[in-house]
Design a protein around this motif. Structure first.
Motif, PDB file in Angstrom:
ATOM      1  N   LYS A  76       0.849  -1.197   0.000  1.00 17.71           N
ATOM      2  CA  LYS A  76       0.000   0.000   0.000  1.00 17.71           C
ATOM      3  C   LYS A  76       0.883   1.246   0.000  1.00 17.71           C
ATOM      4  O   LYS A  76       1.988   1.232   0.524  1.00 17.71           O
ATOM      5  CB  LYS A  76      -0.920   0.001   1.224  1.00 17.71           C
ATOM      6  CG  LYS A  76      -1.837  -1.207   1.294  1.00 17.71           C
ATOM      7  CD  LYS A  76      -2.656  -1.205   2.576  1.00 17.71           C
ATOM      8  CE  LYS A  76      -3.551  -2.436   2.654  1.00 17.71           C
ATOM      9  NZ  LYS A  76      -4.333  -2.469   3.904  1.00 17.71           N
TER      10      LYS A  76
ATOM     11  N   ASN B 256      -3.138   4.508  -2.571  1.00 15.09           N
ATOM     12  CA  ASN B 256      -3.358   3.249  -3.267  1.00 15.09           C
ATOM     13  C   ASN B 256      -3.405   2.163  -2.202  1.00 15.09           C
ATOM     14  O   ASN B 256      -2.383   1.823  -1.608  1.00 15.09           O
ATOM     15  CB  ASN B 256      -2.223   2.988  -4.258  1.00 15.09           C
ATOM     16  CG  ASN B 256      -2.439   1.740  -5.089  1.00 15.09           C
ATOM     17  OD1 ASN B 256      -3.182   0.850  -4.706  1.00 15.09           O
ATOM     18  ND2 ASN B 256      -1.763   1.664  -6.223  1.00 15.09           N
ATOM     19  N   ASP B 257      -4.607   1.640  -1.934  1.00 19.60           N
ATOM     20  CA  ASP B 257      -4.744   0.627  -0.890  1.00 19.60           C
ATOM     21  C   ASP B 257      -4.697  -0.790  -1.449  1.00 19.60           C
ATOM     22  O   ASP B 257      -5.004  -1.759  -0.754  1.00 19.60           O
ATOM     23  CB  ASP B 257      -6.039   0.834  -0.098  1.00 19.60           C
ATOM     24  CG  ASP B 257      -7.301   0.651  -0.936  1.00 19.60           C
ATOM     25  OD1 ASP B 257      -7.190   0.248  -2.119  1.00 19.60           O
ATOM     26  OD2 ASP B 257      -8.395   0.912  -0.412  1.00 19.60           O
ATOM     27  N   GLY B 258      -4.280  -0.912  -2.714  1.00 16.05           N
ATOM     28  CA  GLY B 258      -4.185  -2.218  -3.355  1.00 16.05           C
ATOM     29  C   GLY B 258      -5.433  -2.622  -4.109  1.00 16.05           C
ATOM     30  O   GLY B 258      -5.385  -3.506  -4.955  1.00 16.05           O
ATOM     31  N   LYS B 259      -6.550  -1.953  -3.836  1.00 14.50           N
ATOM     32  CA  LYS B 259      -7.808  -2.248  -4.517  1.00 14.50           C
ATOM     33  C   LYS B 259      -8.288  -1.071  -5.353  1.00 14.50           C
ATOM     34  O   LYS B 259      -8.895  -1.253  -6.405  1.00 14.50           O
ATOM     35  CB  LYS B 259      -8.880  -2.629  -3.502  1.00 14.50           C
ATOM     36  CG  LYS B 259      -8.567  -3.899  -2.722  1.00 14.50           C
ATOM     37  CD  LYS B 259      -9.669  -4.231  -1.745  1.00 14.50           C
ATOM     38  CE  LYS B 259      -9.355  -5.509  -0.980  1.00 14.50           C
ATOM     39  NZ  LYS B 259     -10.421  -5.827   0.020  1.00 14.50           N
ATOM     40  N   LYS B 260      -8.024   0.110  -4.885  1.00 14.89           N
ATOM     41  CA  LYS B 260      -8.405   1.305  -5.644  1.00 14.89           C
ATOM     42  C   LYS B 260      -7.421   2.423  -5.335  1.00 14.89           C
ATOM     43  O   LYS B 260      -6.708   2.407  -4.320  1.00 14.89           O
ATOM     44  CB  LYS B 260      -9.834   1.751  -5.307  1.00 14.89           C
ATOM     45  CG  LYS B 260     -10.047   2.196  -3.887  1.00 14.89           C
ATOM     46  CD  LYS B 260     -11.497   2.646  -3.683  1.00 14.89           C
ATOM     47  CE  LYS B 260     -11.777   3.085  -2.248  1.00 14.89           C
ATOM     48  NZ  LYS B 260     -11.600   1.977  -1.282  1.00 14.89           N
TER      49      LYS B 260
ATOM     50  N   GLU C 121     -10.072   2.181 -10.345  1.00 13.07           N
ATOM     51  CA  GLU C 121     -10.122   0.797  -9.882  1.00 13.07           C
ATOM     52  C   GLU C 121      -9.735  -0.102 -11.045  1.00 13.07           C
ATOM     53  O   GLU C 121     -10.537  -0.845 -11.580  1.00 13.07           O
ATOM     54  CB  GLU C 121     -11.524   0.454  -9.366  1.00 13.07           C
ATOM     55  CG  GLU C 121     -11.910   1.232  -8.123  1.00 13.07           C
ATOM     56  CD  GLU C 121     -13.277   0.861  -7.591  1.00 13.07           C
ATOM     57  OE1 GLU C 121     -13.353  -0.026  -6.723  1.00 13.07           O
ATOM     58  OE2 GLU C 121     -14.270   1.455  -8.041  1.00 13.07           O
TER      59      GLU C 121
ATOM     60  N   GLU D 205      -6.347  -2.600 -12.215  1.00  8.13           N
ATOM     61  CA  GLU D 205      -5.121  -3.190 -11.694  1.00  8.13           C
ATOM     62  C   GLU D 205      -3.875  -2.664 -12.376  1.00  8.13           C
ATOM     63  O   GLU D 205      -2.850  -2.418 -11.738  1.00  8.13           O
ATOM     64  CB  GLU D 205      -5.179  -4.716 -11.814  1.00  8.13           C
ATOM     65  CG  GLU D 205      -6.204  -5.363 -10.875  1.00  8.13           C
ATOM     66  CD  GLU D 205      -6.157  -6.871 -10.941  1.00  8.13           C
ATOM     67  OE1 GLU D 205      -5.310  -7.391 -11.700  1.00  8.13           O
ATOM     68  OE2 GLU D 205      -6.957  -7.518 -10.244  1.00  8.13           O
TER      69      GLU D 205
END
Length: 344
Positions: A52, A70-74, A89, A91
């Motif tokens: 993250k 960036n929290d890894g999902k969005k 969102e 990848e």
């Protein structure tokens, strides 16, 4: 011994450094010096933990404050002064945002080891750490990447300072604080937006539509440059993508093959009016000269791109073939041809 490594060994050791830095906190100063000595200073703070990332940037006077998480999902990019936020969102785009100052420096190192004459300038202290100071002078006067200076940490091979000079432009990046054992709370990567903030999805993409070159020109609404089909290069596909949301524009993508294999891909669209000819450098990019225009080159892992503005249009080229060099793509784009002259 002042320096037990040759300049080439210092660079190779820095590039081979594979120790995973899972958590760290850094503060970085970036100075952008342009024509007539005009200088802009950007202050950057970065938190990284378990994939993250949070980045805060602002100008030296406190203006243009921006928070990106960036929290890894969005990914959310928030501009408090403008009361607006952008969300992604996707990848692939999330991966591009994960470029750190260390990765930026690695990109430069991987290039200059083959294109520059490198000399050792002794050892210097940067934020209390001993570094090797290297100077890299471009072998060719018109090299896409200009002269470089780098300061490499003796202990962990991190690049703690770099100066990139090309023509009248200079970019200086310096770590002012680095904590490699930072204890970063989980809520660092949470962002509560005020109710009055407008959130926009940056993508909003329609399905791509395959078109002819003439139809592509009509979609852009003005003639544009393209790479000619010669020297084994052939166009494999031309498509137009209609972007909605914040971008709200048509983009034309032209894919090229060489000897039946993917070689490069070009994207063109009209330059946004609010940006005009002024384009700010972003983390991960290097300023270069393209077709006598100011351009930008980015290299991150297998992703390599070259972009510039010309005559009111934005051009971006992805270098797909791993053997395609910067010098070769520079020659290719210098000989581009204008499409659509008979239409407009």
């Amino acid at each position: 011994m002042a320096n037990q490594y040759s300049p080439e060994q210092v660079i190779n050791n820095a590039l081979k450094e594979e120790r995973e830095v899972v958590n760290y906190y850094a503060e970085v100063e970036m100075s952008l010096i342009g024509e007539a000595g005009k200088e802009e200073k950007i202050l950057l703070k970065e938190w990284v933990s378990d994939g993250k990332r949070k980045i805060e940037t602002k100008n030296e006077d406190g203006s243009e404050y921006n928070i990106t998480i960036n929290d890894g999902k969005k990914l959310i990019s928030y501009q408090p002064d403008l009361k607006q936020a952008f969300m992604v969102e996707d990848e692939e785009l999330l991966a591009l945002n994960q470029v750190s100052p260390k990765q930026q420096a690695e990109q430069v190192l991987s290039i200059i080891k083959n294109t520059h004459e490198i000399s050792a300038e002794g050892e210097e202290e940067i934020i209390g750490r001993t570094t090797y100071h290297l100077k890299a002078t471009a072998k060719e006067h018109n090299s896409l990447l200009g002269d470089q200076e780098i300061w490499v940490d003796k202990e962990n091979w991190l690049v703690l300072k770099s100066i990139s000079s090309s023509g009248d432009f200079k970019v200086e990046l310096t770590y002012t604080k680095l904590d490699l054992d930072a204890d970063i709370p989980e809520d660092t990567f949470k962002l509560e937006l005020p109710d009055d903030v407008q959130i926009q999805d940056l993508l909003g993409v329609s399905d791509a539509q395959e078109v002819t070159l003439e139809e592509a020109v009509m979609k852009i609404e003005k003639p544009f440059l393209y790479v000619k089909e010669e020297n084994g290069l052939t166009i494999s596909r031309i498509e137009v993508v209609e972007l909605e949301g914040e971008f709200n524009r048509n983009e034309v993508n032209i894919d090229y093959q060489k000897d039946g294999l993917p070689y490069l891909s070009m994207t063109v669209f009209q330059s946004p009016e609010e940006i005009g000819e002024e384009v700010e450098i972003i983390p991960g990019e290097q300023k270069v000269k393209v077709r006598n225009q100011e351009g930008f080159y980015m290299e991150m892992n297998d992703f390599r791109s070259l972009s510039w503005q010309e005559e009111g249009l934005n051009y971006s080229i992805l270098l797909i073939d791993s053997n395609l060099t910067l010098d070769e793509i520079s020659e290719i784009v210098s000989d581009m041809e204008l499409a659509g002259q008979s239409i407009y």
